[in-house]
Design a protein around this motif. Sequence first.
Motif, PDB file in Angstrom:
ATOM      1  N   ALA A   5       0.832  -1.203   0.000  1.00  0.00           N
ATOM      2  CA  ALA A   5       0.000   0.000   0.000  1.00  0.00           C
ATOM      3  C   ALA A   5       0.868   1.255   0.000  1.00  0.00           C
ATOM      4  N   ASP A   6       1.947   1.235   0.796  1.00  0.00           N
ATOM      5  CA  ASP A   6       2.858   2.390   0.831  1.00  0.00           C
ATOM      6  C   ASP A   6       3.528   2.612  -0.531  1.00  0.00           C
ATOM      7  N   GLU A   7       3.946   1.526  -1.186  1.00  0.00           N
ATOM      8  CA  GLU A   7       4.574   1.635  -2.502  1.00  0.00           C
ATOM      9  C   GLU A   7       3.586   2.180  -3.526  1.00  0.00           C
ATOM     10  N   ARG A   8       2.358   1.726  -3.431  1.00  0.00           N
ATOM     11  CA  ARG A   8       1.325   2.197  -4.359  1.00  0.00           C
ATOM     12  C   ARG A   8       1.054   3.686  -4.152  1.00  0.00           C
ATOM     13  N   VAL A   9       1.019   4.148  -2.917  1.00  0.00           N
ATOM     14  CA  VAL A   9       0.810   5.570  -2.618  1.00  0.00           C
ATOM     15  C   VAL A   9       1.969   6.394  -3.190  1.00  0.00           C
ATOM     16  N   GLU A  10       3.206   5.887  -3.026  1.00  0.00           N
ATOM     17  CA  GLU A  10       4.373   6.593  -3.556  1.00  0.00           C
ATOM     18  C   GLU A  10       4.316   6.687  -5.080  1.00  0.00           C
ATOM     19  N   ARG A  11       3.947   5.591  -5.744  1.00  0.00           N
ATOM     20  CA  ARG A  11       3.844   5.591  -7.211  1.00  0.00           C
ATOM     21  C   ARG A  11       2.777   6.569  -7.670  1.00  0.00           C
ATOM     22  N   ALA A  13       1.679   9.211  -6.063  1.00  0.00           N
ATOM     23  CA  ALA A  13       2.159  10.576  -5.804  1.00  0.00           C
ATOM     24  C   ALA A  13       3.165  10.996  -6.867  1.00  0.00           C
ATOM     25  N   SER A  14       4.035  10.066  -7.253  1.00  0.00           N
ATOM     26  CA  SER A  14       5.029  10.357  -8.280  1.00  0.00           C
ATOM     27  C   SER A  14       4.358  10.642  -9.631  1.00  0.00           C
ATOM     28  N   VAL A  15       3.377   9.841  -9.975  1.00  0.00           N
ATOM     29  CA  VAL A  15       2.635  10.043 -11.225  1.00  0.00           C
ATOM     30  C   VAL A  15       1.886  11.377 -11.182  1.00  0.00           C
ATOM     31  N   ALA A  16       1.322  11.717 -10.045  1.00  0.00           N
ATOM     32  CA  ALA A  16       0.599  12.982  -9.909  1.00  0.00           C
ATOM     33  C   ALA A  16       1.552  14.164 -10.056  1.00  0.00           C
ATOM     34  N   GLN A  17       2.756  14.069  -9.470  1.00  0.00           N
ATOM     35  CA  GLN A  17       3.735  15.141  -9.614  1.00  0.00           C
ATOM     36  C   GLN A  17       4.176  15.291 -11.066  1.00  0.00           C
TER      37      GLN A  17
END
Length: 146
Positions: A5-11, A13-17
């Motif tokens: 779940a943490d990795e998915r949130v990071e991905r 967030a990265s895609v959103a940035q």
Amino acid sequence: GRRNADERVERLASVAQLECRKLELAAKQEMLSRAYDKALEQLLNLPEQEYTALLADLAVKAAVTGREAVILSQKDRTRYGKQAVVTAANERLNGGRLTLSEQTRPIQGGVILSDGDVEVNCSFETLVRLQRGALDRPVAQILFGD
């Protein structure tokens, strides 16, 4: 599961940035295009004496032999024609023999010099487009401060 779940949130967030940067870049490109369009508009709306002097100056700078035909837009040919542009350019060339072409071109403003098969395009659209690469960075600094 928590690590996934943490990795998915990071991905996400990265895609959103990344998407945010793409949108910001597109907006900046649009503003740059508008700035160049505004510059072209200002060139086209110069006072009559300045405008004709600019056209004559472009013809003088682009002339190689001094015997080229000057091609204008339909609007400029009708409005200014030989007297204002070609005569002034010939005077500056000290005996130049530029002639006003019977042809017109679908340009917004500026001149095209023709000598047989060789043409020198000094239309405002072309000149602005050619300067764009060199001026993008300083214009962006003025507009955006980056």
